[in-house]
Design a protein around this motif. Structure first.
Motif, PDB file in Angstrom:
ATOM      1  N   ALA A   1       0.815  -1.213   0.000  1.00 49.04           N
ATOM      2  CA  ALA A   1       0.000   0.000   0.000  1.00 49.04           C
ATOM      3  C   ALA A   1       0.855   1.271   0.000  1.00 49.04           C
ATOM      4  O   ALA A   1       0.405   2.328  -0.433  1.00 49.04           O
ATOM      5  CB  ALA A   1      -0.931   0.005   1.218  1.00 49.04           C
ATOM      6  N   MET A   2       2.105   1.164   0.446  1.00 49.87           N
ATOM      7  CA  MET A   2       2.994   2.333   0.534  1.00 49.87           C
ATOM      8  C   MET A   2       3.860   2.523  -0.718  1.00 49.87           C
ATOM      9  O   MET A   2       4.501   3.544  -0.874  1.00 49.87           O
ATOM     10  CB  MET A   2       3.910   2.209   1.755  1.00 49.87           C
ATOM     11  CG  MET A   2       3.164   2.223   3.081  1.00 49.87           C
ATOM     12  SD  MET A   2       2.251   3.737   3.359  1.00 49.87           S
ATOM     13  CE  MET A   2       3.545   4.945   3.397  1.00 49.87           C
ATOM     14  N   VAL A   3       3.878   1.549  -1.604  1.00 51.65           N
ATOM     15  CA  VAL A   3       4.733   1.630  -2.794  1.00 51.65           C
ATOM     16  C   VAL A   3       4.462   2.883  -3.624  1.00 51.65           C
ATOM     17  O   VAL A   3       5.403   3.582  -4.004  1.00 51.65           O
ATOM     18  CB  VAL A   3       4.634   0.338  -3.638  1.00 51.65           C
ATOM     19  CG1 VAL A   3       5.334   0.501  -4.986  1.00 51.65           C
ATOM     20  CG2 VAL A   3       5.239  -0.828  -2.865  1.00 51.65           C
ATOM     21  N   PRO A   4       3.204   3.241  -3.916  1.00 48.99           N
ATOM     22  CA  PRO A   4       2.987   4.467  -4.703  1.00 48.99           C
ATOM     23  C   PRO A   4       3.566   5.717  -4.027  1.00 48.99           C
ATOM     24  O   PRO A   4       4.123   6.580  -4.698  1.00 48.99           O
ATOM     25  CB  PRO A   4       1.458   4.560  -4.815  1.00 48.99           C
ATOM     26  CG  PRO A   4       0.989   3.155  -4.659  1.00 48.99           C
ATOM     27  CD  PRO A   4       1.940   2.525  -3.684  1.00 48.99           C
ATOM     28  N   ALA A   5       3.462   5.809  -2.711  1.00 44.22           N
ATOM     29  CA  ALA A   5       4.001   6.971  -1.998  1.00 44.22           C
ATOM     30  C   ALA A   5       5.524   7.011  -2.088  1.00 44.22           C
ATOM     31  O   ALA A   5       6.116   8.069  -2.314  1.00 44.22           O
ATOM     32  CB  ALA A   5       3.554   6.949  -0.541  1.00 44.22           C
ATOM     33  N   VAL A   6       6.163   5.864  -1.948  1.00 42.56           N
ATOM     34  CA  VAL A   6       7.622   5.797  -2.047  1.00 42.56           C
ATOM     35  C   VAL A   6       8.070   6.150  -3.461  1.00 42.56           C
ATOM     36  O   VAL A   6       9.017   6.923  -3.653  1.00 42.56           O
ATOM     37  CB  VAL A   6       8.142   4.401  -1.624  1.00 42.56           C
ATOM     38  CG1 VAL A   6       9.625   4.257  -1.930  1.00 42.56           C
ATOM     39  CG2 VAL A   6       7.866   4.155  -0.145  1.00 42.56           C
ATOM     40  N   GLU A   7       7.379   5.613  -4.468  1.00 34.87           N
ATOM     41  CA  GLU A   7       7.722   5.935  -5.850  1.00 34.87           C
ATOM     42  C   GLU A   7       7.545   7.418  -6.132  1.00 34.87           C
ATOM     43  O   GLU A   7       8.355   8.024  -6.837  1.00 34.87           O
ATOM     44  CB  GLU A   7       6.887   5.092  -6.816  1.00 34.87           C
ATOM     45  CG  GLU A   7       7.315   3.628  -6.840  1.00 34.87           C
ATOM     46  CD  GLU A   7       6.440   2.755  -7.721  1.00 34.87           C
ATOM     47  OE1 GLU A   7       5.293   3.155  -8.043  1.00 34.87           O
ATOM     48  OE2 GLU A   7       6.900   1.665  -8.077  1.00 34.87           O
TER      49      GLU A   7
ATOM     50  N   PRO B   1      15.538  13.461  -8.165  1.00 35.99           N
ATOM     51  CA  PRO B   1      14.436  12.919  -7.367  1.00 35.99           C
ATOM     52  C   PRO B   1      14.071  13.862  -6.233  1.00 35.99           C
ATOM     53  O   PRO B   1      14.897  14.658  -5.778  1.00 35.99           O
ATOM     54  CB  PRO B   1      15.002  11.611  -6.811  1.00 35.99           C
ATOM     55  CG  PRO B   1      16.159  11.279  -7.688  1.00 35.99           C
ATOM     56  CD  PRO B   1      16.685  12.579  -8.211  1.00 35.99           C
ATOM     57  N   ALA B   2      12.838  13.754  -5.770  1.00 34.52           N
ATOM     58  CA  ALA B   2      12.382  14.585  -4.659  1.00 34.52           C
ATOM     59  C   ALA B   2      13.166  14.262  -3.398  1.00 34.52           C
ATOM     60  O   ALA B   2      13.341  15.101  -2.530  1.00 34.52           O
ATOM     61  CB  ALA B   2      10.893  14.363  -4.423  1.00 34.52           C
TER      62      ALA B   2
ATOM     63  N   LEU C   1      10.495   9.371  -4.917  1.00 36.61           N
ATOM     64  CA  LEU C   1      11.713   9.164  -5.698  1.00 36.61           C
ATOM     65  C   LEU C   1      11.629   9.726  -7.112  1.00 36.61           C
ATOM     66  O   LEU C   1      12.639   9.848  -7.793  1.00 36.61           O
ATOM     67  CB  LEU C   1      12.037   7.672  -5.767  1.00 36.61           C
ATOM     68  CG  LEU C   1      12.342   7.020  -4.416  1.00 36.61           C
ATOM     69  CD1 LEU C   1      12.493   5.522  -4.581  1.00 36.61           C
ATOM     70  CD2 LEU C   1      13.571   7.635  -3.784  1.00 36.61           C
ATOM     71  N   ARG C   2      10.427  10.081  -7.554  1.00 32.00           N
ATOM     72  CA  ARG C   2      10.222  10.594  -8.914  1.00 32.00           C
ATOM     73  C   ARG C   2      10.587  12.076  -8.978  1.00 32.00           C
ATOM     74  O   ARG C   2      10.206  12.847  -8.106  1.00 32.00           O
ATOM     75  CB  ARG C   2       8.755  10.396  -9.302  1.00 32.00           C
ATOM     76  CG  ARG C   2       8.463  10.558 -10.760  1.00 32.00           C
ATOM     77  CD  ARG C   2       7.019  10.222 -11.049  1.00 32.00           C
ATOM     78  NE  ARG C   2       6.415   9.916  -9.781  1.00 32.00           N
ATOM     79  CZ  ARG C   2       5.458   9.038  -9.509  1.00 32.00           C
ATOM     80  NH1 ARG C   2       4.901   8.421 -10.388  1.00 32.00           N
ATOM     81  NH2 ARG C   2       4.988   8.787  -8.330  1.00 32.00           N
ATOM     82  N   PRO C   3      11.320  12.497 -10.005  1.00 29.83           N
ATOM     83  CA  PRO C   3      11.636  13.924 -10.147  1.00 29.83           C
ATOM     84  C   PRO C   3      10.372  14.753 -10.342  1.00 29.83           C
ATOM     85  O   PRO C   3       9.386  14.276 -10.893  1.00 29.83           O
ATOM     86  CB  PRO C   3      12.504  13.987 -11.403  1.00 29.83           C
ATOM     87  CG  PRO C   3      12.928  12.598 -11.671  1.00 29.83           C
ATOM     88  CD  PRO C   3      11.886  11.697 -11.060  1.00 29.83           C
TER      89      PRO C   3
END
Length: 109
Positions: free
Chosen positions: A79-85, A97-98, A88-90
């Motif tokens: 459930a946390m993968v989208p938040a982590v991605e 990356p952020a 890390l996404r510019p």
């Protein structure tokens, strides 16, 4: 998905994805499969099978391979993968990356 006459399921797709990530990290580190295998304490054929997605590996083996490549494995709830991605996404206005684990010496916020 089909590879070399073998029908591959979702688990196989995950193995291929892990293998591709390891290969990219290895190439970025300018290391050979032999060097990674030696540092991880496994044989080169075993490492090759992991990198090509032909074989699965124990968590301890993956941790050793990751560390050999200068990476660290983390267990993240799905459930946390989208938040982590997203972290890390510019951003559109930034090419970095952020979040970065080791900011440049010149970056002071």
């Amino acid at each position: 998905m089909k590879r070399a006459g073998i029908i591959m399921g979702p688990d196989s797709a995950a193995l291929l994805e892990i293998g591709q990530l390891l290969k990219k990290a290895r190439q970025a580190s300018a290391m050979t499969q032999e060097q990674v295998a030696d540092l991880a304490g496994i044989s080169r054929p075993r490492y090759r099978d992991i990198e090509t997605g032909v074989a699965a590996a124990r968590a301890t083996t993956l941790m050793n391979v990751a560390r050999a490549l200068g990476l660290e494995m983390m267990m993240i709830p799905q459930a946390m993968v989208p938040a982590v991605e997203a972290l890390l996404r510019p951003h559109d206005d930034d090419d970095r990356p952020a979040f970065i684990s080791r900011p440049d010496d010149n970056d002071h916020g």
